[in-house]
Write a protein that holds these residues in place. Structure first.
Motif, mmCIF file in Angstrom:
data_model
loop_
_atom_site.group_PDB
_atom_site.id
_atom_site.type_symbol
_atom_site.label_atom_id
_atom_site.label_comp_id
_atom_site.label_asym_id
_atom_site.label_seq_id
_atom_site.Cartn_x
_atom_site.Cartn_y
_atom_site.Cartn_z
ATOM 1 N N UNK A 90 -29.333 30.491 -50.101
ATOM 2 C CA UNK A 90 -28.914 30.070 -51.434
ATOM 3 C C UNK A 90 -27.554 29.391 -51.372
ATOM 4 N N UNK A 91 -27.242 28.655 -52.430
ATOM 5 C CA UNK A 91 -25.949 27.997 -52.575
ATOM 6 C C UNK A 91 -25.244 28.567 -53.801
ATOM 7 N N UNK A 92 -24.036 29.031 -53.621
ATOM 8 C CA UNK A 92 -23.295 29.681 -54.709
ATOM 9 C C UNK A 92 -22.844 28.657 -55.749
ATOM 10 N N UNK A 93 -22.815 29.089 -56.995
ATOM 11 C CA UNK A 93 -22.379 28.231 -58.096
ATOM 12 C C UNK A 93 -21.052 28.677 -58.691
ATOM 13 N N UNK A 94 -20.523 29.810 -58.217
ATOM 14 C CA UNK A 94 -19.222 30.274 -58.705
ATOM 15 C C UNK A 94 -18.642 31.237 -57.686
ATOM 16 N N UNK A 95 -17.566 31.906 -58.052
ATOM 17 C CA UNK A 95 -16.894 32.826 -57.142
ATOM 18 C C UNK A 95 -17.518 34.202 -57.072
ATOM 19 N N UNK A 96 -18.576 34.456 -57.844
ATOM 20 C CA UNK A 96 -19.245 35.758 -57.814
ATOM 21 C C UNK A 96 -20.754 35.556 -57.939
ATOM 22 N N UNK A 97 -21.502 36.161 -57.025
ATOM 23 C CA UNK A 97 -22.960 36.032 -56.992
ATOM 24 C C UNK A 97 -23.573 37.420 -56.823
ATOM 25 N N UNK A 98 -24.636 37.695 -57.570
ATOM 26 C CA UNK A 98 -25.288 39.002 -57.524
ATOM 27 C C UNK A 98 -26.616 38.913 -56.792
ATOM 28 N N UNK A 99 -26.798 39.817 -55.834
ATOM 29 C CA UNK A 99 -28.042 39.940 -55.081
ATOM 30 C C UNK A 99 -28.855 41.068 -55.718
ATOM 31 N N UNK A 100 -30.076 40.767 -56.153
ATOM 32 C CA UNK A 100 -30.906 41.738 -56.870
ATOM 33 C C UNK A 100 -32.246 41.940 -56.158
ATOM 34 N N UNK A 101 -32.650 43.201 -56.010
ATOM 35 C CA UNK A 101 -33.970 43.557 -55.499
ATOM 36 C C UNK A 101 -34.746 44.220 -56.632
ATOM 37 N N UNK A 102 -35.903 43.660 -56.999
ATOM 38 C CA UNK A 102 -36.702 44.165 -58.109
ATOM 39 C C UNK A 102 -38.060 44.633 -57.606
ATOM 40 N N UNK A 103 -38.397 45.907 -57.836
ATOM 41 C CA UNK A 103 -39.730 46.396 -57.525
ATOM 42 C C UNK A 103 -40.733 45.867 -58.539
ATOM 43 N N UNK A 104 -41.909 45.470 -58.079
ATOM 44 C CA UNK A 104 -42.905 44.857 -58.969
ATOM 45 C C UNK A 104 -44.051 45.784 -59.352
ATOM 46 N N UNK A 105 -44.144 46.964 -58.721
ATOM 47 C CA UNK A 105 -45.287 47.824 -58.992
ATOM 48 C C UNK A 105 -45.169 48.474 -60.368
ATOM 49 N N UNK A 106 -46.285 48.543 -61.090
ATOM 50 C CA UNK A 106 -46.270 49.087 -62.450
ATOM 51 C C UNK A 106 -46.284 50.605 -62.469
ATOM 52 N N UNK A 107 -46.425 51.254 -61.295
ATOM 53 C CA UNK A 107 -46.384 52.707 -61.256
ATOM 54 C C UNK A 107 -45.240 53.146 -60.347
ATOM 55 N N UNK A 108 -45.527 53.664 -59.184
ATOM 56 C CA UNK A 108 -44.442 54.246 -58.390
ATOM 57 C C UNK A 108 -44.398 53.792 -56.945
ATOM 58 N N UNK A 109 -45.299 52.921 -56.526
ATOM 59 C CA UNK A 109 -45.329 52.511 -55.114
ATOM 60 C C UNK A 109 -44.428 51.304 -54.901
ATOM 61 N N UNK A 110 -43.143 51.565 -54.674
ATOM 62 C CA UNK A 110 -42.151 50.502 -54.530
ATOM 63 C C UNK A 110 -41.726 50.376 -53.072
ATOM 64 N N UNK A 111 -41.376 49.167 -52.674
ATOM 65 C CA UNK A 111 -40.988 48.889 -51.292
ATOM 66 C C UNK A 111 -39.648 49.525 -50.948
ATOM 67 N N UNK A 112 -39.475 49.834 -49.656
ATOM 68 C CA UNK A 112 -38.203 50.309 -49.138
ATOM 69 C C UNK A 112 -37.343 49.140 -48.679
ATOM 70 N N UNK A 113 -36.022 49.274 -48.845
ATOM 71 C CA UNK A 113 -35.060 48.224 -48.480
ATOM 72 C C UNK A 113 -33.916 48.849 -47.693
ATOM 73 N N UNK A 114 -33.470 48.175 -46.637
ATOM 74 C CA UNK A 114 -32.273 48.615 -45.932
ATOM 75 C C UNK A 114 -31.700 47.476 -45.086
ATOM 76 N N UNK A 115 -30.552 47.746 -44.464
ATOM 77 C CA UNK A 115 -29.864 46.800 -43.573
ATOM 78 C C UNK A 115 -29.696 45.436 -44.248
ATOM 79 N N UNK A 116 -29.075 45.445 -45.427
ATOM 80 C CA UNK A 116 -28.894 44.229 -46.224
ATOM 81 C C UNK A 116 -27.616 43.526 -45.791
#
Length: 271
Positions: free
Chosen positions: A178-204
């Motif tokens: 990505x290319x930044x547009x200002x001095x602050x940028x937010x990285x967001x991870x959103x789970x898409x499952x409608x119940x409870x089976x969400x992906x694991x995330x690490x080593x970001x």
């Protein structure tokens, strides 16, 4: 690098070795606590089953909540201890939703420079609870400009179906540019499952990969370039017209000379 490239921006796959990433991961990691270390170490093989207790909160990450069924703090994330996550780097992880909560997430805001390019790198894997066997674990990463609130990059990822038996399986070094547009940028991870089976995330990790304009005049410089390009096009068109006139004149003169030669050859007097 194993994987695929989409639109020249994204590679999803595994690094065959550290050298495969080459200089891509050079420099300072702008993400803080990308392996989700805790203020206090949780019990072995532990995961939280409700709102994460303050001693175990992985600062400076923030939860992404949604409003669902009258609960304003639906979503969020679960914390997975290193013993539970079973990542090869022995680091903790999160999954993108509290127990039995849909569409959770986690985010962090980092310092960036307008116009500079960056690469997000992270590991992900399917939820390993028995009730998730055979279910998808897809999620979305959004890169948001903190100043305007606008999403500047977004991509759907698939951690794969939960295997049977449900044992941890980590996909290494997924990437998003990505290319930044200002001095602050937010990285967001959103789970898409409608119940409870969400992906694991690490080593970001986030690394700067290219310099741009950090003076706040990116738009002005772009406009200047457009004006110069327009001037070059006008000059090129004038040059083309001038050369065409020269060619036309030479052609007309050549035709006159050809007639004169013919008259002379056949003894025609045109005086």
């Amino acid at each position: 690098m194993k994987g695929s490239r989409i639109g020249g921006k994204l590679i999803i796959g595994e690094a065959e070795d550290d050298f495969a990433l080459g200089g891509l991961l050079a420099g300072e990691n702008l993400i803080k606590n990308g392996r989700f270390e805790k203020k206090s170490s949780p019990p072995s093989n532990w995961w939280n089953s409700s709102i994460i207790q303050p001693p175990y909160w992985p600062d400076p990450w923030e939860a992404i909540y949604t409003s669902s069924g009258g609960n304003p703090q639906s979503g969020g994330f679960d914390y997975l201890s290193a013993a539970f996550a079973k990542h090869e780097k022995n680091c903790p992880a999160v999954d993108l939703g509290q127990e039995f909560q849909p569409n959770g997430g986690i985010k962090q805001t980092i310092e960036t420079k307008r116009g500079n390019s960056y690469r997000l790198v992270f590991d992900h894997g399917p939820n390993v609870w028995q009730n998730c066997v055979g279910k998808p674990n897809d999620f979305t990463v959004r890169i948001r400009d903190e100043k305007s609130g606008e999403v500047i990059e977004s991509h759907h990822f698939d951690a794969g179906f939960t295997p049977d038996p449900p044992v941890p399986s980590w996909h290494r070094d997924a990437k998003l540019q990505f290319t930044a547009e200002s001095g602050a940028t937010t990285v967001e991870f959103h789970g898409n499952d409608s119940f409870s089976c969400q992906a694991g995330i690490t080593d970001v990790r986030v690394f700067e990969t290219g310099k741009g304009s950090d003076s706040g005049e990116h738009g002005k410089n772009e406009k200047d370039c457009e004006q110069k390009l327009a001037e070059c096009r006008r000059e090129l068109e004038e040059c083309r017209k001038s050369k065409q006139r020269e060619i036309d004149d030479a052609y007309a003169e050549g035709r006159r000379d050809a007639w004169k030669d013919a008259w002379k050859r056949y003894g025609i007097n045109k005086n």
